[in-house]
Design a protein around this motif. Structure first.
Motif, PDB file in Angstrom:
ATOM      1  N   VAL A   1      20.924 -50.455  22.714  1.00 39.42           N
ATOM      2  CA  VAL A   1      20.275 -49.282  22.134  1.00 39.42           C
ATOM      3  C   VAL A   1      18.816 -49.641  21.870  1.00 39.42           C
ATOM      4  O   VAL A   1      18.525 -50.666  21.251  1.00 39.42           O
ATOM      5  CB  VAL A   1      20.969 -48.852  20.827  1.00 39.42           C
ATOM      6  CG1 VAL A   1      20.192 -47.719  20.160  1.00 39.42           C
ATOM      7  CG2 VAL A   1      22.404 -48.435  21.098  1.00 39.42           C
ATOM      8  N   VAL A   2      17.906 -48.786  22.334  1.00 46.51           N
ATOM      9  CA  VAL A   2      16.473 -49.044  22.178  1.00 46.51           C
ATOM     10  C   VAL A   2      15.829 -47.858  21.485  1.00 46.51           C
ATOM     11  O   VAL A   2      16.037 -46.709  21.885  1.00 46.51           O
ATOM     12  CB  VAL A   2      15.777 -49.295  23.537  1.00 46.51           C
ATOM     13  CG1 VAL A   2      14.318 -49.674  23.311  1.00 46.51           C
ATOM     14  CG2 VAL A   2      16.501 -50.390  24.311  1.00 46.51           C
ATOM     15  N   GLY A   3      15.052 -48.131  20.453  1.00 49.48           N
ATOM     16  CA  GLY A   3      14.366 -47.084  19.720  1.00 49.48           C
ATOM     17  C   GLY A   3      12.871 -47.252  19.734  1.00 49.48           C
ATOM     18  O   GLY A   3      12.166 -46.705  20.580  1.00 49.48           O
ATOM     19  N   SER A   4      12.346 -48.056  18.807  1.00 43.92           N
ATOM     20  CA  SER A   4      10.901 -48.168  18.599  1.00 43.92           C
ATOM     21  C   SER A   4      10.132 -48.518  19.869  1.00 43.92           C
ATOM     22  O   SER A   4       9.049 -47.973  20.122  1.00 43.92           O
ATOM     23  CB  SER A   4      10.603 -49.207  17.520  1.00 43.92           C
ATOM     24  OG  SER A   4      11.131 -48.816  16.275  1.00 43.92           O
ATOM     25  N   ALA A   5      10.659 -49.420  20.672  1.00 48.81           N
ATOM     26  CA  ALA A   5       9.928 -49.852  21.862  1.00 48.81           C
ATOM     27  C   ALA A   5       9.685 -48.696  22.825  1.00 48.81           C
ATOM     28  O   ALA A   5       8.617 -48.606  23.440  1.00 48.81           O
ATOM     29  CB  ALA A   5      10.687 -50.972  22.570  1.00 48.81           C
TER      30      ALA A   5
END
Length: 243
Positions: free
Chosen positions: A222-226
């Protein structure tokens, strides 16, 4: 679920807006606008799964972004898997969401307080429960990452696998939202401890971080900020992992 490794964009919601927290701390959030717009952006970029979190629900214990979540489900349609966590405290809550169109519910606090809820939901809806094991200083934390449990993540994962969990969502809170890189050892330990998929989250800053988690045995990341900060594109990460 996750027949091949996936990069899963996060759509974390607070007060009806997409946000990202640093280290799970309230007050550190950065806002990224409308959840439906974000969801459509990731689907248009090729996302096969979306990771939705009701952060108000996680902190307060009851869902607070239901309207925004409903709007996202309606917008993305049946062709995209949706996994949702935050404020789901009872089997009835989970069942209502699964009927509504959520593909997988994510249980954190509820699973710690009542492990049998995992078996109860899974009996009627197989492959629908992800147990969220969020770790801070090597200890599982709950209630929006504010309360320690004394549980070791690997030992807890084994217990939930035995109860019928479809997978484990592991968030490394110590590096969450900081864009300073991942720690693969805790993920690899979890992968070794269970025979169900482990979805990794926390700290991803580069495509190399995504590849490191893939190499550690995670079924997805899971990727958010990047993604929201433009450190890399979803398309670039998908190409790298062979999606």
């Amino acid at each position: 679920m996750f027949p091949t490794f996936e990069v899963v964009p996060a759509v974390d919601m607070q007060d009806g807006q997409v946000v990202q927290l640093v280290g799970g701390e309230r007050g550190t959030e950065k806002t990224y606008g409308d959840p439906v717009a974000a969801a459509k952006r990731w689907v248009d970029a090729g996302a096969r799964t979306l990771h939705l979190v009701d952060l108000d629900g996680a902190f307060e214990g009851e869902r607070a972004n239901a309207d925004a979540i409903d709007a996202v489900i309606d917008a993305v349609g049946a062709g995209v898997d949706v996994q949702l966590g935050g404020g789901i405290r009872t089997a009835e809550d989970a069942t209502a969401l699964l009927v509504r169109g959520v593909d997988r519910v994510i249980l954190g606090t509820a699973a710690v307080e009542n492990p049998d809820i995992v078996a109860e939901i899974s009996e009627t809806y197989p492959d629908s429960v992800l147990v969220s094991l969020d770790a801070k200083d090597g200890e599982v934390v709950v209630s929006g990452w504010t309360e320690g449990t004394g549980l070791d993540p690997a030992e807890a994962a084994q217990r939930y696998a035995d109860l019928g969990a479809a997978g484990i969502l592991f968030t490394d809170v110590d590096v969450e939202g900081q864009l300073e890189g991942v720690r693969t050892e805790p993920v690899a330990q979890l992968v070794e401890s269970v025979d169900i998929p482990v979805i990794a989250s926390g700290g991803v800053a580069t495509v190399d971080d995504v590849l490191a988690l893939q190499d550690a045995g995670a079924a997805a990341v899971v990727v958010g900020s990047a993604l929201y900060e433009g450190e890399f594109t979803l398309e670039a990460a998908q190409r790298a992992v062979g999606e």
